[in-house]
Design a protein around this motif. Structure first.
Motif, PDB file in Angstrom:
ATOM      1  N   GLY A   1     -16.823 -46.458 -11.141  1.00 39.12           N
ATOM      2  CA  GLY A   1     -17.367 -47.001 -12.239  1.00 39.12           C
ATOM      3  C   GLY A   1     -18.356 -48.155 -11.929  1.00 39.12           C
ATOM      4  N   LEU A   2     -19.272 -48.451 -12.840  1.00 39.06           N
ATOM      5  CA  LEU A   2     -20.435 -49.218 -12.592  1.00 39.06           C
ATOM      6  C   LEU A   2     -20.400 -50.478 -13.758  1.00 39.06           C
ATOM      7  CD1 LEU A   2     -23.439 -47.323 -11.277  1.00 39.06           C
ATOM      8  CD2 LEU A   2     -22.574 -48.852 -10.048  1.00 39.06           C
ATOM      9  N   ILE A   3     -20.497 -51.729 -12.908  1.00 37.54           N
ATOM     10  CA  ILE A   3     -20.567 -52.984 -14.088  1.00 37.54           C
ATOM     11  C   ILE A   3     -21.655 -53.818 -13.512  1.00 37.54           C
ATOM     12  CG2 ILE A   3     -19.589 -54.865 -15.186  1.00 37.54           C
ATOM     13  CD1 ILE A   3     -16.965 -53.610 -14.561  1.00 37.54           C
ATOM     14  N   ARG A   4     -22.751 -53.952 -14.620  1.00 27.85           N
ATOM     15  CA  ARG A   4     -23.676 -54.952 -14.512  1.00 27.85           C
ATOM     16  C   ARG A   4     -23.408 -56.393 -14.906  1.00 27.85           C
ATOM     17  NH1 ARG A   4     -27.908 -55.289 -10.874  1.00 27.85           N
ATOM     18  NH2 ARG A   4     -28.902 -53.114 -11.475  1.00 27.85           N
ATOM     19  N   PHE A   5     -23.368 -57.317 -14.306  1.00 30.13           N
ATOM     20  CA  PHE A   5     -23.004 -58.709 -14.685  1.00 30.13           C
ATOM     21  C   PHE A   5     -24.279 -59.693 -15.017  1.00 30.13           C
ATOM     22  CE2 PHE A   5     -18.894 -57.417 -13.040  1.00 30.13           C
ATOM     23  CZ  PHE A   5     -18.010 -58.136 -13.634  1.00 30.13           C
TER      24      PHE A   5
END
Length: 330
Positions: free
Chosen positions: A326-330
């Motif tokens: 998974g990829l999360i951009r904060f």
């Protein structure tokens, strides 16, 4: 159709009781040196006699709701990842709903072992595609200690109990919140025997009066798992990055499934990610299966390890054999 989904809060919980390597030395033929050098684990959390998976999930859910500034009554769905639910029926998600004091929400359990958080995130994304106004509790909880053979030193040193959670919604108002960029999943059932818990299933059921044997507990083939875990975690992560035109140098933080320090290190090396960019808490919790990634994610956010603007990659693998990233951009 809105495909922009955000994570409004993160939560975690681990039981109070701590079992150290020194404690295990009194139970099985092992040593702190042996466990630490091979796994990176120093301690793990173990449930109290009166705790079950839903109790851990409830605490993590409250934490996530508090961070999100939400009340449980606002939730529309509960998606729970676990292979150690309180019971076969009711589901763990229904137990969590009951503990939260709410009714009417759709509740479903996801069983993908250690990949459970990523599978649950992807499931929640699907519901949000269909119902954009949804507010979804994604929670994972594991009580692996009750599926561990405490006479088997190759497995009992590895696992701990914990829970992790997040709240996912659509981002209609263009809010400045962590965005779930994407999730990619995979599985290979032909590798299922590498990591399995057979006892109690319909193919390995019990009759009244039967004695529970080794088949009831986690069994695994560590060397083969290492090879397939690294290969599939790296492979799915590479595909995910390529899909979005992201170079591995753009990854700011790596939060892999916390199974074994050697696996964590091998995955980091494959992506040329410096050790200081890899978040690891396996030394304090051990392998908490589906709770592993959200537990680490919550700690990384609260500790400031993850900063505004960071791109976070989360690869995982689990029994099934399942895997994902998974990829999360904060």
């Amino acid at each position: 159709m809105n495909k922009n989904f955000v994570l409004r809060g993160f939560g975690r919980y681990a039981p109070e009781r701590i079992l150290t390597n020194a404690d295990l030395e009194k139970i099985v033929d092992t040593s702190d040196e042996w466990i630490t050098t091979r796994t990176g684990i120093k301690q793990r959390h173990i449930v109290a006699e009166d705790q079950a998976a839903s109790d851990l999930a409830y605490e993590a859910a409250k934490h996530a709701l508090s961070q999100a500034g939400m009340d449980a009554s606002e939730l529309t769905h509960i998606v729970c990842g676990t292979f150690t639910p309180d019971s076969v029926i009711p589901s763990c998600s229904c137990r969590i709903q009951e503990k939260l004091g709410i009714t009417g929400q759709m509740c479903v359990d996801i069983q993908a072992a250690c990949s459970g958080f990523l599978y649950a995130l992807q499931t929640a994304r699907g519901y949000l595609m269909l119902e954009p106004d949804s507010k979804i509790l994604v929670v994972t909880a594991e009580v692996v200690s009750r599926r561990v053979n405490w006479e088997d030193r190759t497995t009992c040193v590895l696992f701990g109990d914990a829970s992790g959670a997040t709240i996912m919604t659509a981002n209609d108002k263009d809010e400045d919140l962590p965005e779930l960029v994407d999730v990619m999943l995979g599985a290979d059932g032909s590798l299922g025997d590498l990591l399995a818990v057979d006892g109690g299933g319909s193919a390995h059921s019990y009759k009244k009066g039967d004695v529970i044997g080794d088949e009831y507990f986690v069994r695994m083939q560590g060397r083969d798992i290492f090879k397939h875990a690294v290969r599939n975690m790296v492979g799915v992560s590479q595909k995910l990055l390529a899909k979005h035109g992201i170079d591995k140098k753009e990854i700011d933080v790596l939060i892999p499934h916390q199974a074994n320090w050697r696996i964590i290190d091998a995955v980091g090396r494959k992506f040329d990610i410096a050790e200081e960019k890899v978040f690891c808490n396996i030394d304090r919790y051990g392998n908490t299966s589906a709770a592993s990634v959200p537990l680490a994610l919550s700690e990384a956010v609260e500790s400031g390890f993850i900063k505004k603007g960071d791109l976070v990659l989360m690869p995982a693998f689990g029994g099934g054999f399942t895997w994902g990233a998974g990829l999360i951009r904060f």
